[in-house]
Design a protein around this motif. Sequence first.
Motif, PDB file in Angstrom:
ATOM      1  N   HIS A   1      -1.139  30.184   5.809  1.00 43.21           N
ATOM      2  CA  HIS A   1      -0.545  29.004   6.442  1.00 43.21           C
ATOM      3  C   HIS A   1       0.372  28.315   5.434  1.00 43.21           C
ATOM      4  O   HIS A   1      -0.068  27.718   4.463  1.00 43.21           O
ATOM      5  CB  HIS A   1      -1.628  28.039   6.928  1.00 43.21           C
ATOM      6  CG  HIS A   1      -1.207  27.313   8.170  1.00 43.21           C
ATOM      7  ND1 HIS A   1       0.062  26.784   8.333  1.00 43.21           N
ATOM      8  CD2 HIS A   1      -1.869  27.038   9.322  1.00 43.21           C
ATOM      9  CE1 HIS A   1       0.155  26.219   9.513  1.00 43.21           C
ATOM     10  NE2 HIS A   1      -0.994  26.359  10.143  1.00 43.21           N
TER      11      HIS A   1
ATOM     12  N   LYS B   1       2.095  25.658   5.781  1.00 41.40           N
ATOM     13  CA  LYS B   1       2.128  24.199   5.804  1.00 41.40           C
ATOM     14  C   LYS B   1       1.394  23.597   4.617  1.00 41.40           C
ATOM     15  O   LYS B   1       1.654  22.455   4.243  1.00 41.40           O
ATOM     16  CB  LYS B   1       1.515  23.657   7.090  1.00 41.40           C
ATOM     17  CG  LYS B   1       0.001  23.792   7.180  1.00 41.40           C
ATOM     18  CD  LYS B   1      -0.579  23.077   8.377  1.00 41.40           C
ATOM     19  CE  LYS B   1      -2.086  23.312   8.497  1.00 41.40           C
ATOM     20  NZ  LYS B   1      -2.857  22.798   7.366  1.00 41.40           N
TER      21      LYS B   1
ATOM     22  N   THR C   1       2.382  31.746   8.358  1.00 45.13           N
ATOM     23  CA  THR C   1       2.017  30.881   9.482  1.00 45.13           C
ATOM     24  C   THR C   1       2.592  29.493   9.250  1.00 45.13           C
ATOM     25  O   THR C   1       2.638  29.013   8.121  1.00 45.13           O
ATOM     26  CB  THR C   1       0.479  30.789   9.610  1.00 45.13           C
ATOM     27  OG1 THR C   1      -0.030  32.089   9.907  1.00 45.13           O
ATOM     28  CG2 THR C   1       0.069  29.828  10.713  1.00 45.13           C
TER      29      THR C   1
ATOM     30  N   ALA D   1       3.196  25.358  11.404  1.00 41.28           N
ATOM     31  CA  ALA D   1       2.539  24.496  12.379  1.00 41.28           C
ATOM     32  C   ALA D   1       3.488  23.806  13.347  1.00 41.28           C
ATOM     33  O   ALA D   1       3.048  23.357  14.409  1.00 41.28           O
ATOM     34  CB  ALA D   1       1.702  23.429  11.667  1.00 41.28           C
TER      35      ALA D   1
ATOM     36  N   TYR E   1      -8.457  28.390  16.304  1.00 43.15           N
ATOM     37  CA  TYR E   1      -8.825  27.811  15.008  1.00 43.15           C
ATOM     38  C   TYR E   1     -10.278  27.379  15.028  1.00 43.15           C
ATOM     39  O   TYR E   1     -10.643  26.401  15.699  1.00 43.15           O
ATOM     40  CB  TYR E   1      -7.915  26.627  14.691  1.00 43.15           C
ATOM     41  CG  TYR E   1      -8.236  25.940  13.382  1.00 43.15           C
ATOM     42  CD1 TYR E   1      -8.362  26.670  12.214  1.00 43.15           C
ATOM     43  CD2 TYR E   1      -8.422  24.564  13.337  1.00 43.15           C
ATOM     44  CE1 TYR E   1      -8.662  26.043  11.004  1.00 43.15           C
ATOM     45  CE2 TYR E   1      -8.715  23.929  12.137  1.00 43.15           C
ATOM     46  CZ  TYR E   1      -8.834  24.677  10.973  1.00 43.15           C
ATOM     47  OH  TYR E   1      -9.133  24.050   9.785  1.00 43.15           O
TER      48      TYR E   1
ATOM     49  N   ARG F   1      -5.265  33.345   8.780  1.00 40.27           N
ATOM     50  CA  ARG F   1      -4.192  32.382   8.546  1.00 40.27           C
ATOM     51  C   ARG F   1      -4.552  31.390   7.419  1.00 40.27           C
ATOM     52  O   ARG F   1      -4.003  30.297   7.364  1.00 40.27           O
ATOM     53  CB  ARG F   1      -3.882  31.607   9.830  1.00 40.27           C
ATOM     54  CG  ARG F   1      -3.542  32.481  11.027  1.00 40.27           C
ATOM     55  CD  ARG F   1      -3.026  31.639  12.180  1.00 40.27           C
ATOM     56  NE  ARG F   1      -3.914  30.530  12.486  1.00 40.27           N
ATOM     57  CZ  ARG F   1      -4.987  30.609  13.269  1.00 40.27           C
ATOM     58  NH1 ARG F   1      -5.326  31.764  13.824  1.00 40.27           N
ATOM     59  NH2 ARG F   1      -5.736  29.542  13.493  1.00 40.27           N
TER      60      ARG F   1
ATOM     61  N   GLY G   1      -4.709  29.096   4.290  1.00 42.02           N
ATOM     62  CA  GLY G   1      -3.602  28.550   3.508  1.00 42.02           C
ATOM     63  C   GLY G   1      -4.044  27.839   2.251  1.00 42.02           C
ATOM     64  O   GLY G   1      -3.439  27.979   1.194  1.00 42.02           O
TER      65      GLY G   1
END
Length: 433
Positions: free
Chosen positions: A89, A91, A111, A113, A224, A292, A294
């Motif tokens: 992720h 982000k 990934t 958001a 998620y 995913r 992060g």
Amino acid sequence: MEQTFTSSATGPGIARGAVAALADEPLDWRFKAAPPGAWGRTTREWLATGPTLSSLGTPLLTLDGAALDHNIRTMAHWCAKAGVALAPHGKTTMAPALWQAQLDAGSHGITLANLPQVWIARAFGVQRVLLANTLLDPAGLAWLAEELAADPDFAFLSWVDSVESVRLMDEALRAAGAERPIEVMVELGGPGGRTGARGVDAAVAVAAAVLRAPTLRLAGVGGYEGALAHDASAEGLAAVRGYLRELGELHGRLAGAYPDGVRPVVSAGGSAYFDLVVEELAKLPEAFVVLRSGAYIAHDDGFYRGISPLARGGGEVPFRGALHGWARVVSRPEPQLALLDAGKRDLPFDEGLPEPQRVRGGAELTGTAARITALNDQHAFLRDAGDLAPIGAVLRLGVSHPCTAFDKWTAIPVLDDANAAEPKVTGLVRTFF
């Protein structure tokens, strides 16, 4: 041939030249981590002068380069051993240089958001993007349709969680004259969780709507699990397992529904429960399982330190905290109260307050009574350090929750070793929030 999300990349996955060009960006007062001695120089020129930690001011956030490298390699090895793909992720960091490091280590894609984050990724040539969200903005969908039409090597995958969201996406894409169908996963949610269809039957109905929409292509299922638990208690782990099994059931219900040649994606997994994701989903037939996670890249000295699978007996060397705050004692109005010059504008606080670890050139604070009890906008309240933290002393702080750390800094110095007596600055990570 147009790329799909599961197909092999035709290049490095990111525009390496665009990332390298960040080193030629001039530094000035806009970057609060850059000292006046760096102003007027490019990042490359400043690093060539051999700066050290002592040349930087406070407040400050730094990254430990050795810990970053360790975490990236550890997660890549874990995923390879588990037989799953990783689309970290982005982000967490919004740092193209760190995305490149993750892709170089074998990550399948990045990934993101929301749409502004996708814009940044495309500005740096990210080739495979998984949008862990539903995109309904007509202007954004029109831009995406143009981007996909212009670049056959760009693969994009996003979520839908209702028949209505499918209708709105299809309507906007038709109006935009979309040439390539957008790949979508049906998102499954859980009671009290975040977005996602509630229940397998509702999710199957969403998939049927996707199959009827000519501008969309059914590509898999996802969700998620981290929204359903916040600790590693037996109850929390059971809630996560229950959700993942339901996601597996949805995958089974949709077997045979996918267009010819599509290997369905099954995606879940933040940085707290990715071990359970593999245990429950990696065994699914025909599934292209994508994690995913992060936060693992920087890990932390708080929330993730306690809940990470690799701290719960995951069979690998644990991740290492790569983020550190540095703050100076600017006031000591009471014998057991000191005020530091770093606060909410500088350090994360939503998943735990910073922890005092050591005084530069002085005492170790880990294991003592010293603690941060509160943050104001620009100050931290340090209690019970006493004479270990005199006025003028610089403290190293461990932080919790990297996802709300990077966004406070447009450029973050990278140190060769945060434990060294005089750490060297070896890089400057540019972020885009």
